[in-house]
Design a protein around this motif. Structure first.
Motif, short mmCIF file in Angstrom:
data_model
loop_
_atom_site.label_atom_id
_atom_site.label_comp_id
_atom_site.label_asym_id
_atom_site.label_seq_id
_atom_site.Cartn_x
_atom_site.Cartn_y
_atom_site.Cartn_z
N GLU A 177 0.82 -1.21 0.00
CA GLU A 177 0.00 0.00 0.00
C GLU A 177 0.85 1.26 0.00
OE1 GLU A 177 -3.32 2.14 2.89
OE2 GLU A 177 -2.90 0.01 3.10
N LYS A 178 1.99 1.23 0.69
CA LYS A 178 2.84 2.41 0.82
C LYS A 178 4.13 2.26 0.02
CE LYS A 178 0.07 4.35 3.88
NZ LYS A 178 -0.63 5.64 3.63
N SER A 179 4.08 1.51 -1.06
CA SER A 179 5.28 1.23 -1.84
C SER A 179 5.91 2.49 -2.43
CB SER A 179 4.96 0.24 -2.97
OG SER A 179 3.95 0.77 -3.82
N ASP A 180 5.09 3.52 -2.69
CA ASP A 180 5.63 4.74 -3.28
C ASP A 180 6.14 5.72 -2.23
OD1 ASP A 180 3.05 5.14 -2.29
OD2 ASP A 180 2.67 6.82 -3.66
N GLN A 181 6.04 5.35 -0.94
CA GLN A 181 6.41 6.27 0.12
C GLN A 181 7.57 5.77 0.98
OE1 GLN A 181 2.80 7.14 2.31
NE2 GLN A 181 1.66 7.58 0.44
N ASN A 182 8.13 4.61 0.61
CA ASN A 182 9.31 4.06 1.30
C ASN A 182 9.07 3.77 2.77
OD1 ASN A 182 11.14 3.86 -0.85
ND2 ASN A 182 11.66 6.03 -0.71
N TRP A 183 7.84 3.36 3.10
CA TRP A 183 7.58 2.96 4.49
C TRP A 183 8.36 1.68 4.81
CZ3 TRP A 183 2.25 3.38 7.23
CH2 TRP A 183 1.79 4.71 7.18
N MET A 184 8.15 0.65 3.99
CA MET A 184 8.76 -0.64 4.24
C MET A 184 8.81 -1.44 2.94
SD MET A 184 5.59 -2.19 6.48
CE MET A 184 5.75 -3.92 6.09
N VAL A 185 9.76 -2.37 2.89
CA VAL A 185 9.97 -3.17 1.70
C VAL A 185 10.20 -4.62 2.13
CG1 VAL A 185 11.44 -3.57 -0.32
CG2 VAL A 185 11.02 -1.23 0.48
N VAL A 186 9.48 -5.55 1.52
CA VAL A 186 9.69 -6.97 1.80
C VAL A 186 10.92 -7.43 1.03
CG1 VAL A 186 8.71 -9.28 1.67
CG2 VAL A 186 7.24 -7.34 2.18
N ASN A 187 11.85 -8.04 1.75
CA ASN A 187 13.12 -8.48 1.15
C ASN A 187 13.40 -9.91 1.62
OD1 ASN A 187 15.61 -8.67 -0.04
ND2 ASN A 187 16.65 -7.32 1.41
N GLY A 188 12.83 -10.88 0.93
CA GLY A 188 13.01 -12.27 1.31
C GLY A 188 12.38 -12.57 2.65
N GLU A 189 13.21 -13.05 3.59
CA GLU A 189 12.72 -13.41 4.93
C GLU A 189 12.66 -12.20 5.86
OE1 GLU A 189 11.64 -16.46 5.87
OE2 GLU A 189 11.85 -16.93 3.75
N LYS A 190 13.05 -11.04 5.37
CA LYS A 190 13.08 -9.84 6.20
C LYS A 190 12.18 -8.75 5.62
CE LYS A 190 17.80 -10.60 7.88
NZ LYS A 190 19.19 -10.07 7.93
N ILE A 191 11.85 -7.81 6.49
CA ILE A 191 11.17 -6.59 6.06
C ILE A 191 12.10 -5.42 6.37
CG2 ILE A 191 9.20 -5.07 6.44
CD1 ILE A 191 7.53 -7.53 7.08
N ASN A 192 12.41 -4.64 5.36
CA ASN A 192 13.32 -3.49 5.52
C ASN A 192 12.53 -2.20 5.63
OD1 ASN A 192 15.14 -5.35 3.25
ND2 ASN A 192 15.96 -4.91 5.27
N PHE A 193 13.11 -1.24 6.34
CA PHE A 193 12.48 0.06 6.55
C PHE A 193 13.44 1.15 6.08
CE2 PHE A 193 10.79 -2.97 9.50
CZ PHE A 193 9.43 -2.76 9.45
N PRO A 194 13.24 1.66 4.86
CA PRO A 194 14.16 2.66 4.30
C PRO A 194 14.14 4.00 5.02
CG PRO A 194 12.83 1.62 2.58
CD PRO A 194 12.21 1.26 3.88
N GLY A 195 13.15 4.23 5.89
CA GLY A 195 13.09 5.50 6.63
C GLY A 195 12.19 6.53 6.00
N GLY A 196 11.41 6.13 5.00
CA GLY A 196 10.53 7.08 4.34
C GLY A 196 9.21 7.24 5.07
N GLY A 197 8.45 8.23 4.64
CA GLY A 197 7.13 8.50 5.20
C GLY A 197 6.28 9.20 4.16
N THR A 198 5.04 9.44 4.48
CA THR A 198 4.11 10.00 3.51
C THR A 198 4.59 11.36 2.99
OG1 THR A 198 2.34 8.90 4.71
CG2 THR A 198 1.69 10.58 3.13
N HIS A 199 5.23 12.15 3.85
CA HIS A 199 5.71 13.45 3.41
C HIS A 199 7.23 13.58 3.50
CE1 HIS A 199 1.84 15.33 2.71
NE2 HIS A 199 2.47 16.40 2.34
N PHE A 200 7.91 12.44 3.65
CA PHE A 200 9.38 12.50 3.59
C PHE A 200 9.89 11.23 2.90
CE2 PHE A 200 7.81 11.68 7.89
CZ PHE A 200 8.30 10.41 8.21
N HIS A 201 9.58 11.15 1.60
CA HIS A 201 9.96 9.99 0.80
C HIS A 201 11.47 9.80 0.77
CE1 HIS A 201 5.99 10.50 -1.70
NE2 HIS A 201 5.78 10.44 -0.41
N ASP A 202 12.23 10.87 0.90
CA ASP A 202 13.68 10.79 0.83
C ASP A 202 14.33 10.42 2.15
OD1 ASP A 202 13.63 11.47 -1.87
OD2 ASP A 202 13.74 13.62 -1.46
#
Length: 641
Positions: free
Chosen positions: A191-216
């Motif tokens: 749902e939040k793939s365009d906002q860098n909330w979280m990314v499924v990476n195999g057996e782990k879930i990664n959190f790039p540090g993004g948010g709805t108003h801070f994609h970077d």
């Protein structure tokens, strides 16, 4: 001489040696125990039964269960809940609302507020972890495997991959990744793939540090806020003057996660809504957070607790009910506190967003807030330092000032009020909170001690006592757990925050819980730069299962027993929120400890156990015992491991 690219061992040799090595070390671990995964507190001939550290006698592990073997009242087991309840939050269970045929006002978010089950509808069973749940500490064989692989330095991709799935993820690595098996939900990543909330990476879930108003990334966003406010060196902590932050509608709490490196601690809150696992992810990451909603009742925090409130696209209707939600933020902000608001209403030019912006601006002007700065997608308002503006408002201006009889610190099951809480005469005169910057704030006697009848001398004595007590706890446990094991800690009866303050040199955060009868003291905890909440321990806590590594309960069971609440109910609730392999430290009267001890095996808290009689001090109850127990990892239908 071997060629540079030649492997020193064949795959078959590696496999054979590895299996033999693991088998041998596994036997050694089972017989002797180990630093990495001790199973029991062993008694050997060198121990004379006394403990010079805690100034009392330690009962051997076998002695602790001697009475249980002959006591017919001791429960042999506690039922296991169905796996479908592995994420049960008893007082935030929407199924209960339907079952009890309650009719909450959905517009006012009442369905996200607490609705606790009556005694006959409680789940008196242990919550199982999800299938494949991974603990935060390697087992003995896992650590032996890791050390062996490191020593021989072979390059087998298969074994490295195997090791990766066994080594636990601790803070600070957990800020950026968690095991998917522990929270098997991936819908937020989609749902939040365009906002860098979280990314499924195999057996782990990664959190790039993004948010709805801070994609970077949250870190760049935090620096941008500091620049907007022109704080020295682009540091949002402003020389230690901004310490406590309230992040409303926090998502997976990446904003709060990155604030920690800026010496700022945030209470990140969000409801158990359509993004129902967001707070569960935040807690699994090791980020201070809790379930909460701006609905009809006050948030369970005292007045003037935060220097900054933050909302990044939190989708809250701030204009509803005469601005009652903004008035709740006003109650919680300290004099001169800020509200950072990143949302389309702050920048979009379409008619609807312009209408909302103009209405918010007008409301906040009447509340005597001013726009400190507005840039791009963000506006930052500032609350006044004193009562001057309130006194200059025209008669009949809305919202009104609250009556003098209203207690701004009363929060447990107290409805919000659409009025402005003026400052006391003392605070108005001082034009500020009177707090020193962080980190001196942690140990300096705060001005609001006077409100609860505690002198600075008593405050410092309390701090020293808890420093000693925590040191003694650690001396008891250090043979069975490493200091960096703990991350999420709860003090179930926080008093003045001394327990949490004593952990200042460790990489933990503490949820300081003030029982309802001691709720007035929570303001002191916030004035020390710590965070916490009010709670009634006769009810379930507003958090997911398996969210804390350590629970500390000082006098909690005596207090609920005096009120007629069940000790067994609280033990089951503590088990719900305690992570597998986690610890409980229960400090209470001997009769209470003796009674609790009978349930240790049924609760599966007997991976390691210790009981001591501590030295007396100024906070000592008439008599006290300290019981420390460690929870086993177990799964539904499988005996405890």
């Amino acid at each position: 001489m071997k060629q540079k690219n030649e492997k020193p061992y064949t795959a078959k040799q590696i496999t054979t040696a590895l299996i033999a090595f693991i088998f041998l070390l596994g036997l050694l671990c089972l017989y002797y125990g180990s630093f990495f995964a001790p199973a029991l507190s062993r008694s050997d001939g060198e121990h004379d039964g006394s403990d010079p550290v805690l100034g009392g006698n330690i009962r051997d592990f076998d002695d602790l269960f001697e009475d249980q073997e002959h006591n017919p009242e001791v429960p042999k087991s506690i039922p296991i809940c169905d796996i479908k309840h592995s994420e049960l939050i008893p007082c935030l269970d929407r199924n209960l609302i339907y079952q009890l045929k309650l009719k909450p006002n959905l517009t006012l978010m009442e369905h996200y507020e607490r609705h606790c089950p009556p005694p006959e509808r409680r789940f008196n069973c242990l919550i199982p972890p999800p299938i494949g749940y991974k603990v935060r500490e390697c087992s003995c064989w896992c650590m032996c495997l890791f050390n062996f692989c490191f020593a021989v330095s072979f390059d087998s991709d298969e074994i490295n991959q195997f090791l990766e799935f066994q080594i636990p993820i601790r803070w600070p690595e957990s800020r950026d990744e968690v095991w998917k098996a522990n929270i098997p939900h991936t819908h937020l990543a989609q749902e939040k793939s365009d906002q860098n909330w979280m990314v499924v990476n195999g057996e782990k879930i990664n959190f790039p540090g993004g948010g709805t108003h801070f994609h970077d990334g949250a870190n760049k966003y935090i620096v941008s806020l500091a620049r907007m406010l022109k704080f020295p060196n682009d540091k949002l902590h402003n020389g230690g003057n901004i310490r406590n932050v309230l992040d409303v509608g926090c998502g997976v709490a990446s904003f709060g996660a990155y604030l920690l490196s800026h010496s700022i601690i945030a209470m990140s809150i969000a409801p158990n809504d359509v993004h129902e696992n967001q707070i569960q992810f935040a807690l699994e990451r090791g980020i201070p957070s809790t379930l909460g909603v701006l609905g009809t009742k006050r948030l369970p925090y005292p007045s003037r607790s935060f220097e900054l409130a933050h909302c990044s696209r939190c989708r809250i209707d701030w204009l509803q009910r005469d601005g009652i939600l903004l008035l709740e933020l006003d109650r919680l902000l300290r004099p001169g506190g800020y509200f950072a608001y990143s949302s389309p209403e702050a920048y979009a030019l379409d008619p609807e967003n312009r209408r909302i912006w103009n209405a918010m601006h007008d409301l906040l002007r009447r509340m005597c807030w001013r726009v400190a700065v507005k840039k791009d997608q963000t506006v930052i308002w500032q609350k006044p330092l004193g009562n001057g503006c309130y006194l200059k408002r025209d008669p009949g201006t809305q919202p009104p000032l609250c009556s003098t009889g209203d207690d701004p610190d009363a929060t447990w099951n107290v409805h919000m009020k659409a009025c402005i809480i003026p400052y006391s005469a003392k605070m108005h005169k001082e034009r500020g909170s009177g707090l020193v910057p962080w980190p001196k704030r942690l140990t300096a006697a705060p001005p609001r001690l006077e409100d609860i009848g505690v002198s600075p001398k008593q405050f410092h004595e309390d701090t020293n006592i808890w420093q000693f007590r925590v040191n003694e706890y650690w001396k008891q446990m250090k043979s069975v757990v490493r200091k960096n094991y703990f991350r999420n800690v709860m003090d179930m009866n926080s008093n003045l925050g001394g327990f949490g303050a004593a952990l200042k040199d460790t990489d933990v955060w503490v949820m300081n819980v003030a029982p309802v009868n001691m709720s007035a003291r929570l303001k002191v905890i916030y004035d020390r730069g710590l965070i916490g909440t009010v709670h009634d321990w006769c009810e379930a806590f507003s958090t997911y299962p398996r969210t804390y590594d350590l629970l500390h309960a000082w006098g909690v069971f005596s207090e609920i027993q005096e009120r007629g609440c069940g000790v067994e109910d609280l033990l089951i609730e503590m088990d719900r929120i305690l992570r597998p392999d986690g610890f409980v430290i229960i400090r209470d009267k001997p009769l209470i400890i003796n009674y609790i001890r009978k349930f240790v095996t049924a609760l599966r808290w007997d991976r390691w156990l210790s009981e001591v009689e501590p030295r007396s001090d100024a906070l000592y109850l008439s008599e006290e015992r300290v019981l420390i127990a460690r929870k086993k990892l177990w799964s539904e239908g499988v005996s405890a491991m």
